[in-house]
Structures are given as structure tokens and as C-alpha cells.
Write an enzyme that holds these catalytic residues in place. Structure first.
Site, PDB file in Angstrom:
ATOM      1  N   HIS A  33       0.874  -1.189   0.000  1.00 24.27           N
ATOM      2  CA  HIS A  33       0.000   0.000   0.000  1.00 24.27           C
ATOM      3  C   HIS A  33       0.902   1.227   0.000  1.00 24.27           C
ATOM      4  CE1 HIS A  33      -3.665  -2.345   0.435  1.00 24.27           C
ATOM      5  NE2 HIS A  33      -2.856  -3.205   1.012  1.00 24.27           N
ATOM      6  N   ARG A  34       1.071   1.776  -1.220  1.00 27.86           N
ATOM      7  CA  ARG A  34       2.138   2.750  -1.450  1.00 27.86           C
ATOM      8  C   ARG A  34       1.813   4.162  -1.021  1.00 27.86           C
ATOM      9  NH1 ARG A  34       1.813   1.189  -7.519  1.00 27.86           N
ATOM     10  NH2 ARG A  34      -0.317   0.937  -6.753  1.00 27.86           N
TER      11      ARG A  34
ATOM     12  N   ARG B 131      -8.210  -5.015   2.838  1.00 24.98           N
ATOM     13  CA  ARG B 131      -7.656  -5.935   3.843  1.00 24.98           C
ATOM     14  C   ARG B 131      -8.681  -6.432   4.861  1.00 24.98           C
ATOM     15  NH1 ARG B 131      -3.436  -7.991   1.160  1.00 24.98           N
ATOM     16  NH2 ARG B 131      -2.135  -6.327   0.340  1.00 24.98           N
TER      17      ARG B 131
ATOM     18  N   HIS C  42      -9.181   2.782   1.576  1.00 25.18           N
ATOM     19  CA  HIS C  42      -8.827   1.866   0.476  1.00 25.18           C
ATOM     20  C   HIS C  42      -8.126   0.621   1.056  1.00 25.18           C
ATOM     21  CE1 HIS C  42      -7.695   0.634  -3.545  1.00 25.18           C
ATOM     22  NE2 HIS C  42      -6.435   0.561  -3.180  1.00 25.18           N
TER      23      HIS C  42
ATOM     24  N   GLU D  60      10.357   1.644   9.615  1.00 26.69           N
ATOM     25  CA  GLU D  60      10.373   0.325  10.253  1.00 26.69           C
ATOM     26  C   GLU D  60      11.648   0.150  11.073  1.00 26.69           C
ATOM     27  OE1 GLU D  60      10.288  -2.859   7.389  1.00 26.69           O
ATOM     28  OE2 GLU D  60       9.972  -4.398   8.918  1.00 26.69           O
TER      29      GLU D  60
HETATM   30  C1  LIG Z   1      -6.610 -10.474  -1.372  1.00 25.43           C
HETATM   31  C2  LIG Z   1      -5.364  -9.896  -1.979  1.00 25.43           C
HETATM   32  C3  LIG Z   1      -4.479 -10.723  -2.654  1.00 25.43           C
HETATM   33  C4  LIG Z   1      -3.314 -10.201  -3.229  1.00 25.43           C
HETATM   34  N1  LIG Z   1      -2.458 -11.042  -3.870  1.00 25.43           N
HETATM   35  C5  LIG Z   1      -1.295 -10.550  -4.384  1.00 25.43           C
HETATM   36  C6  LIG Z   1      -0.345 -11.413  -5.044  1.00 25.43           C
HETATM   37  O1  LIG Z   1      -0.552 -12.603  -5.172  1.00 25.43           O
HETATM   38  N2  LIG Z   1       0.788 -10.873  -5.519  1.00 25.43           N
HETATM   39  C7  LIG Z   1       1.063  -9.536  -5.406  1.00 25.43           C
HETATM   40  O2  LIG Z   1       2.125  -9.101  -5.870  1.00 25.43           O
HETATM   41  N3  LIG Z   1       0.196  -8.704  -4.813  1.00 25.43           N
HETATM   42  C8  LIG Z   1      -0.971  -9.160  -4.295  1.00 25.43           C
HETATM   43  N4  LIG Z   1      -1.843  -8.312  -3.676  1.00 25.43           N
HETATM   44  C9  LIG Z   1      -1.493  -6.882  -3.574  1.00 25.43           C
HETATM   45  C10 LIG Z   1      -2.319  -6.043  -4.571  1.00 25.43           C
HETATM   46  O3  LIG Z   1      -2.043  -6.406  -5.904  1.00 25.43           O
HETATM   47  C11 LIG Z   1      -1.994  -4.539  -4.380  1.00 25.43           C
HETATM   48  O4  LIG Z   1      -0.619  -4.312  -4.647  1.00 25.43           O
HETATM   49  C12 LIG Z   1      -2.269  -4.084  -2.960  1.00 25.43           C
HETATM   50  O5  LIG Z   1      -3.542  -4.507  -2.546  1.00 25.43           O
HETATM   51  C13 LIG Z   1      -2.196  -2.555  -2.907  1.00 25.43           C
HETATM   52  O6  LIG Z   1      -3.281  -2.036  -3.639  1.00 25.43           O
HETATM   53  P1  LIG Z   1      -3.202  -0.637  -4.337  1.00 25.43           P
HETATM   54  O7  LIG Z   1      -2.088  -0.593  -5.332  1.00 25.43           O
HETATM   55  O8  LIG Z   1      -4.579  -0.323  -4.866  1.00 25.43           O
HETATM   56  O9  LIG Z   1      -2.918   0.309  -3.062  1.00 25.43           O
HETATM   57  P2  LIG Z   1      -1.982   1.576  -2.900  1.00 25.43           P
HETATM   58  O10 LIG Z   1      -0.567   1.258  -3.209  1.00 25.43           O
HETATM   59  O11 LIG Z   1      -2.295   2.114  -1.535  1.00 25.43           O
HETATM   60  O12 LIG Z   1      -2.487   2.578  -3.945  1.00 25.43           O
HETATM   61  C14 LIG Z   1      -3.774   3.178  -3.884  1.00 25.43           C
HETATM   62  C15 LIG Z   1      -4.125   3.654  -5.273  1.00 25.43           C
HETATM   63  O13 LIG Z   1      -3.213   4.705  -5.613  1.00 25.43           O
HETATM   64  C16 LIG Z   1      -2.802   4.578  -6.961  1.00 25.43           C
HETATM   65  N5  LIG Z   1      -1.328   4.441  -6.990  1.00 25.43           N
HETATM   66  C17 LIG Z   1      -0.519   4.360  -5.914  1.00 25.43           C
HETATM   67  N6  LIG Z   1       0.768   4.309  -6.301  1.00 25.43           N
HETATM   68  C18 LIG Z   1       0.757   4.344  -7.637  1.00 25.43           C
HETATM   69  C19 LIG Z   1       1.775   4.315  -8.632  1.00 25.43           C
HETATM   70  N7  LIG Z   1       3.062   4.278  -8.327  1.00 25.43           N
HETATM   71  N8  LIG Z   1       1.381   4.340  -9.896  1.00 25.43           N
HETATM   72  C20 LIG Z   1       0.102   4.412 -10.252  1.00 25.43           C
HETATM   73  N9  LIG Z   1      -0.918   4.444  -9.377  1.00 25.43           N
HETATM   74  C21 LIG Z   1      -0.586   4.412  -8.085  1.00 25.43           C
HETATM   75  C22 LIG Z   1      -3.546   3.392  -7.540  1.00 25.43           C
HETATM   76  O14 LIG Z   1      -4.723   3.858  -8.148  1.00 25.43           O
HETATM   77  C23 LIG Z   1      -3.939   2.593  -6.338  1.00 25.43           C
HETATM   78  O15 LIG Z   1      -5.111   1.830  -6.505  1.00 25.43           O
HETATM   79  C24 LIG Z   1      -3.014  -8.800  -3.116  1.00 25.43           C
HETATM   80  C25 LIG Z   1      -3.918  -7.982  -2.432  1.00 25.43           C
HETATM   81  C26 LIG Z   1      -5.085  -8.500  -1.870  1.00 25.43           C
HETATM   82  C27 LIG Z   1      -6.011  -7.575  -1.121  1.00 25.43           C
END
Ligand SMILES: Cc1cc2nc3c(=O)[nH]c(=O)nc-3n(C[C@H](O)[C@H](O)[C@H](O)COP(=O)(O)OP(=O)(O)OC[C@H]3O[C@@H](n4cnc5c(N)ncnc54)[C@H](O)[C@@H]3O)c2cc1C
Length: 280
Positions: A93-94, A200, A195, A100
Site C-alpha cells: 500500500h504505497r 484488507r 482503500h 520500520e
Molecule cells: C486479497 C489480496 C491478494 C493479493 N495477492 C497478491 C499477489 O498474489 N501478488 C502480489 O504481488 N500482490 C498481491 N496483492 C497486492 C495487490 O495487488 C496490491 O498491490 C495491494 O492490494 C495494494 O493495492 P493498491 O495498489 O490499490 O494500493 P496503494 O498502493 O495504496 O495505492 C492506492 C491507489 O493509488 C494509486 N497508486 C498508488 N501508487 C501508484 C503508482 N506508483 N502508480 C500508479 N498508481 C498508483 C492506484 O490507483 C492505487 O489503486 C493482493 C492484495 C489483496 C487484497
């Protein structure tokens, strides 16, 4: 209007909320609350805080219509103690800022996660990414827990042995398992926290991270209860339908029992969503 003080949030500052066997979440600090979302939304036309009912209505309107920037004005800082395998999921979650504990600088504590007996299960048969909902029989679960503990003890004994011999801490630690606890400060705004919580707290997320997310949601309710209420109503308790699913709903509402375009797994997924919606 100046700094927002939320008495319910003040009352839990610094309090540890236990999660798993040795973990916790602690609210270190917060900036803003419901009032801040309302103030920042009204800034464009100079209106101040109105009645409680109007403010709650505005928050609900903003959330319902994805007017997310007022929620970004509320910021929470957590101190989290969690196993490394959960931290790996967490750091995806970037949009948060984190710091840490450093295993290069400090000697890692002898704190490892061992799942409770009820949480030791077989691989799920229908979900490649999950465990079965049924726990192992008590004796079998205890055997696994003992094996985890023995592996952790052996790894930690070797680690402290290396440290005592003067091996660099950044190398001494490399065989420590993912079950080792780490700690971090994690700061995020409310929009992005929602989000994180949406993803989660979902049943598809791993049980351990779900428990952290649920605890954080309880803490967040103290900081911004009206925002959390709307989040629960429109996002957490809501379900997203595809266009085919909407067509299916319309057909059913019209009393047409004839099977629609959904079939097989797509139909199963649709029925699952309906059940999910009903539970909330
Ligand atoms: C049930 C579950 C299973 C998963 N399984 C896997 C797995 O098998 N392997 C794996 O690698 N990951 C896995 N993930 C992680 C998932 O793919 C996402 O990386 C993670 O949930 C973070 O989501 P996010 O990128 O929307 O959130 P955030 O990083 O918080 O970002 C929030 C939103 O901001 C935007 N954003 C943020 N940073 C950027 C950027 N640099 N560029 C463009 N847009 C950006 C996007 O719109 C994003 O949706 C899993 C997640 C869940 C919940």
C-alpha cells in the site's frame, strides 16, 4: 478553524490494541476528524460547520459520490507490531509513509508468531490463495505449532550466536523466518486508509492481516466516526456489480425467472455477491 481535538481519539492515544499472539496496533497521533472533512469540503464557498445532521449528511454525500479529497485532510499515525509475512503484504500500500525497525542497527527481539490452534488449517481446495475454513484436529494442530516453535528457536539461537561472534547484524539476520515480528510507524490519510481497509478487511485477505485491519477500523471510528459510518454503508457493506449482473438483477426484479446471460462460475460469483450484501 484550528486544530481539531476529538475526545474519543484522545482517550485511546498510545493505548496498545493487541492483535495475534504478540502484535498490536497503537494510535500514535491524528490530525483532523469528521469536522475537518466538513470544514475542508465547505471551504470552496466559505460556509462553516452547520448542524450535526447537515454535517453527517455532507460527509455521506462526499463519500457516496467519491469526492475523496476532504478525507485526505484527515491523517492518522499508527505504531504497528506485526509478523514480517504480514508486513510484506502491508507495504504494497504505497500511499502511506512508514518507518520500520532496522535489523541492521538493532538486535531483533525473540518475538515470533505462532498461529492459534483454531487458525491451523489445510490448504483450501477451491481457493489457491487461502486456507480451509476448518481447523485441523487439535493434536495435529499442536504438532504443527510445536514444529513452528522449534524452527523459530533454532533460527533465533543461530542468529544470536552470529551476533555474539561479532558477525554484522545485517548478515546475522538473513536466516530469520517470516514469522519474526517487526515494528513500524505507519502514517496515512483517511481516504487511502479506507482503500487499505476495504482490501484488507475483505474475506479474501489473509486472516492475520484482516485482524489488523479490523482493529485499525475500530481505532479509526474513534477519530472520524461519521466518515467511518458512511464508509461502512457505501463501501464496506456495498457490492460492485458488472453490467451483466445489473441486467440479471433487473430481470429478477421484473419477476422474470428465465435464466439470463449469467451461467457457471459467473452465476456463482453473482449469487455470492448477493449473499455478501445480505449479511451486512
Ligand atoms: C486479497 C489480496 C491478494 C493479493 N495477492 C497478491 C499477489 O498474489 N501478488 C502480489 O504481488 N500482490 C498481491 N496483492 C497486492 C495487490 O495487488 C496490491 O498491490 C495491494 O492490494 C495494494 O493495492 P493498491 O495498489 O490499490 O494500493 P496503494 O498502493 O495504496 O495505492 C492506492 C491507489 O493509488 C494509486 N497508486 C498508488 N501508487 C501508484 C503508482 N506508483 N502508480 C500508479 N498508481 C498508483 C492506484 O490507483 C492505487 O489503486 C493482493 C492484495 C489483496 C487484497
Amino acid at each position: 478553524m484550528g486544530h481539531c481535538v476529538v475526545p474519543e481519539a484522545e482517550a485511546i492515544l498510545d493505548k496498545e490494541f493487541p492483535v495475534l499472539d504478540k502484535g498490536f496496533v497503537r494510535l500514535v497521533d491524528y490530525m483532523g476528524g469528521d469536522e475537518r472533512a466538513v470544514q475542508s469540503a465547505r471551504v470552496s464557498y466559505g460556509g462553516g460547520t452547520k448542524s450535526y445532521r447537515e454535517d453527517a449528511g455532507l460527509i455521506d454525500y462526499l463519500l457516496r459520490n467519491s469526492h475523496t479529497s476532504p478525507f485526505e485532510q484527515i491523517v492518522l499515525t499508527f505504531h504497528v507490531k506485526l509478523p514480517i509475512f504480514i508486513a510484506r503484504q502491508w507495504v504494497r500500500h504505497r500511499t502511506a509513509r512508514l518507518n520500520e525497525i532496522s535489523g541492521r542497527y538493532s538486535v531483533m527481539k525473540d518475538d515470533f508468531y505462532i498461529p492459534a490452534p483454531a487458525d491451523v488449517s489445510l490448504q483450501s481446495e477451491d481457493n489457491k490463495q487461502a486456507r480451509s475454513e476448518e481447523a485441523l484436529e487439535a493434536g495435529a494442530a499442536e504438532k504443527i505449532r510445536t514444529a513452528f516453535a522449534e524452527g523459530q528457536k533454532a533460527a533465533y539461537t543461530a542468529y544470536t550466536g552470529f551476533v555474539d561472534e561479532g558477525i554484522a547484524r545485517e548478515l546475522a539476520r538473513i536466516n530469520l523466518p517470516l514469522s519474526l515480528y517487526t515494528e513500524m510507524y505507519w502514517q496515512i490519510d483517511l481516504h487511502n486508509l479506507f482503500h487499505f481497509l476495504h482490501l484488507r478487511m475483505h474475506p479474501h485477505s489473509q486472516r492475520e492481516i484482516r485482524l489488523y485491519a479490523e482493529t485499525m477500523f475500530e481505532i479509526t471510528k474513534k477519530v472520524a466516526p461519521r466518515c467511518c459510518e458512511s464508509f461502512e454503508r457505501h463501501i464496506l457493506g456495498g457490492v460492485r456489480f458488472s453490467s451483466e449482473e445489473v441486467a440479471e438483477i433487473k430481470r429478477r426484479l421484473g419477476g422474470d425467472e428465465v435464466a439470463g446471460s449469467l451461467s457457471g462460475k459467473a452465476l456463482d460469483r453473482f449469487e455470492e455477491k448477493l449473499k455478501q450484501g445480505k449479511q451486512i
